[in-house]
Design an enzyme around this catalytic site. Structure first.
Site, PDB file in Angstrom:
ATOM      1  N   HIS A   1       5.188  -7.814   4.167  1.00 47.74           N
ATOM      2  CA  HIS A   1       4.521  -8.282   2.954  1.00 47.74           C
ATOM      3  C   HIS A   1       4.844  -9.775   2.800  1.00 47.74           C
ATOM      4  CE1 HIS A   1       2.805  -8.408  -0.880  1.00 47.74           C
ATOM      5  NE2 HIS A   1       3.597  -7.630  -1.584  1.00 47.74           N
TER       6      HIS A   1
ATOM      7  N   THR B   1       1.697  -6.030  -4.900  1.00 47.77           N
ATOM      8  CA  THR B   1       1.596  -5.139  -3.738  1.00 47.77           C
ATOM      9  C   THR B   1       0.933  -5.860  -2.568  1.00 47.77           C
ATOM     10  OG1 THR B   1      -0.589  -4.263  -4.240  1.00 47.77           O
ATOM     11  CG2 THR B   1       1.286  -3.176  -5.293  1.00 47.77           C
ATOM     12  N   CYS B   2       1.094  -5.281  -1.380  1.00 51.50           N
ATOM     13  CA  CYS B   2       0.409  -5.887  -0.235  1.00 51.50           C
ATOM     14  C   CYS B   2      -0.974  -5.264  -0.063  1.00 51.50           C
ATOM     15  CB  CYS B   2       1.254  -5.837   1.026  1.00 51.50           C
ATOM     16  SG  CYS B   2       1.650  -4.218   1.585  1.00 51.50           S
ATOM     17  N   ASP B   3      -1.530  -4.751  -1.150  1.00 53.77           N
ATOM     18  CA  ASP B   3      -2.915  -4.288  -1.172  1.00 53.77           C
ATOM     19  C   ASP B   3      -3.761  -5.466  -1.640  1.00 53.77           C
ATOM     20  OD1 ASP B   3      -5.421  -3.157  -2.087  1.00 53.77           O
ATOM     21  OD2 ASP B   3      -4.419  -1.206  -1.947  1.00 53.77           O
TER      22      ASP B   3
ATOM     23  N   ASN C   1       3.339   1.197  -2.683  1.00 52.22           N
ATOM     24  CA  ASN C   1       4.113   0.118  -2.043  1.00 52.22           C
ATOM     25  C   ASN C   1       5.599   0.247  -2.323  1.00 52.22           C
ATOM     26  OD1 ASN C   1       2.606  -3.074  -1.365  1.00 52.22           O
ATOM     27  ND2 ASN C   1       1.656  -1.104  -1.127  1.00 52.22           N
TER      28      ASN C   1
END
Lengths: 379, 379
Positions: free
Chosen positions: A90, B326-328, B369
């Site tokens: 990330h 988040t890494c979304d 996450n």
């Protein structure tokens, strides 16, 4: 649906809604990807489904893991995975998260800007870093925004700055978009990464790897290339762009690894025309919706396949609007892309939603409308 | 932000992200609505924020409650609220949910189609029912879809069928859309309900109430009418359309009651131009985003107000893209409607997001996450 899941549903009759995941299927996906790109190192993207059963299974097969937070570090280590097998992929991390990861023994971190690099130098001194490139997501059904990644020029500069900050510039990463259905997407991104790789070599920096992120698709309702086809496209591009020997390939599959392994088992709460005329579509309300885990139906992006108890009689299907169980009117799964379902479908019928092993259990809300989180079964 | 919340944040320095709710403010909102429409009965929409502290506070003030599931029945009863003060305002319910509510002693249920009416007759025999009308949501910033409600003609028929099924036809309901900023929206809907009311009287059915749902707005960043203005518009419409005496008014406020009472306290994880030129907006990443509770930023519908430690210096503001932790890559709050934030804003700074008491704590994901659910403080 796998025979194992079918048998489980018949014999156990679990309460709905629930997610059932076949671990044999996860194992098969890992092996197929490993066979398609034998020299690559696979870092399973834990966020896709962090169930301990999946983590243990993949750890036994030799998988590495990509995590996004201290919470995911803890989940992995509790499942017996050593810190050396974890990458922090990330690009956006609090200083506390970096310090926590460093203290736990993680050595590999992503970044895409100078501010993050400075945080890494301070809180995880000496660590290995890789810089994320922003690449086009053409062909992806769940394309990524501009939230992550930088330009080639900036990546070239940043990886040199990493060295100056006492960090080890280890690689470049990119992500071609989730549910990527075009094998060509990788070639363009590899060409871009190779350009930076060769320029950095002239500066005395030899990167260890190219991290190609995830993106490999799951079969939902339209044909996708096989993992072998992706493997060939990637291998060819690597040979072309690294004629003097290529760096290692890292992969971060999430959806690919667990998507097809899972089935959401749900119940019809109501099926009704609700006062509309004969030519209006039925509304079918299931006991799972956008807030119960099916968040990827936002914008009707991911279109799942539905199995009902009345599927033999294909003649009787009519288009339905599908909605979730909450009294939130945003909780509609498909309204533009109507789903043809049997006329016989009624309140109380069980419906299976295929290929729902990824990005379902964790998207689930803590208790919106008083509905508890999704039950999960790993078999 | 209320002085009480400001003091709490200064003195307690709670870990971020967290939600802090001032119960005095909830009390003030209840009283203002009660004063604006003294003869109405207020059913707080529990889904907006089911915290026990809020439920107990409102119960003490005389509020009734609207619930959406067995889970919310349990939460209310555990908070000491008797079943007689609960309405089941969700039109889509499993047979099990209806049976559970009936067994617990709930007597009032919503519906909008014949299938649901039959379920109610079977599982909650003799109960009072109200039929939800579909009405236009013009003026609402969070308009509702066609998921709920039926036509006037169908409501007229269904309420007679309710009587034939041994149920008590008790009312009509409608919902003008959440965050409704037009007082006129209620007048049109009341006219429609009145038409059905008068026709039903000719059939020997006298409804007890018109349930006007929720919709009263919270102040985010643009002016809204006062609750007194809504009260006057509603009272006037009721007098006009029920010249011979009006049925009781029921209200189901959720956002109105708790929205302005809450502040989300968050931290800047990263602030960076990420390789963009001087004219590109900064990206500011907070430690809360769409999956941590700010789900109503979907489509940038609800636009919150942000307070930073550098707000005195208004000259230095520049437009920012705001994203979650988040890494979304879908976890972006505002990208089209850039948020002007001080140039000085940096990693580690605390930021307050105002008017976040409603629809935040429960939309939060279980652990996407690896981030834990939001901390909550009720003071």
């Amino acid at each position: 649906m796998t025979p194992k899941i079918a048998r489980f549903l018949t014999e156990q009759k679990p309460a709905t809604p629930c997610l059932v995941v076949d671990l044999d299927c996860v194992r098969g996906q890992y092996r197929a990807l490993h066979d398609a790109l034998p020299s690559s190192r696979i870092h399973y993207a834990v966020k896709a489904n962090p169930a301990p059963a999946i983590l243990k299974e993949l750890n036994n097969l030799g998988s590495f893991f990509d995590i996004a937070s201290p919470g995911e570090i803890d989940i992995c280590m509790k499942a017996g995975i050593p810190a050396q097998k974890l990458s922090f992929g990330h690009t956006v991390k609090t200083a506390r998260s970096i310090a926590y990861a460093h203290q736990k023994g993680l050595t590999l971190y992503a970044f895409d800007c100078i501010e993050e690099l400075r945080k890494l130098a301070e809180h995880a001194p000496g660590c290995e870093v890789f810089c994320r490139l922003g690449v086009l997501n053409t062909g992806a059904q769940w394309p990524l925004s501009r939230k992550f990644g930088t330009t080639p020029e900036s990546a070239f500069t940043l990886l040199q700055q990493a060295r100056d900050l006492g960090l080890k510039p280890a690689g470049l990463s990119f992500h071609v978009g989730s549910q990527q259905t075009s094998t060509e997407a990788y070639g363009d991104a590899i060409a871009q990464a190779a350009g930076i790789y060769h320029r950095l070599r002239q500066q005395g920096i030899t990167l260890d790897f190219i991290n190609m992120g995830g993106g490999f698709p799951t079969y939902y309702n339209s044909p996708i290339p096989s993992i072998d086809q992706f493997g060939k496209a990637i291998a060819t591009a690597m040979t072309t762009h690294f004629p003097e020997g290529a760096p290692r390939i890292l992969l971060e599959p999430g959806r690919y690894m667990v998507g097809s392994a899972g089935v959401v088992h749900t119940e019809v709460v109501l099926s009704s025309k609700r006062g509309g005329g004969d030519n209006t579509p039925r509304w079918v309300y299931l006991d799972i919706g956008r807030f119960g885990g099916l968040a990827e139906t936002e914008g009707e992006s991911i279109r799942y396949t539905f199995q009902t108890p009345h599927d033999e009689n294909t003649a009787s299907r009519s288009p339905c609007i599908l909605a979730g169980p909450t009294c939130d009117s945003m909780d509609v799964l498909y309204e533009k892309n109507l789903v043809p379902l049997p006329e016989e479908l009624k309140t109380g019928d069980r419906v299976n939603i295929l290929a729902t092993g990824a990005y379902v259990s964790t998207y689930c809300s803590t208790g919106f409308n008083g509905f508890p989180p999704l039950d999960e079964h790993y078999i």
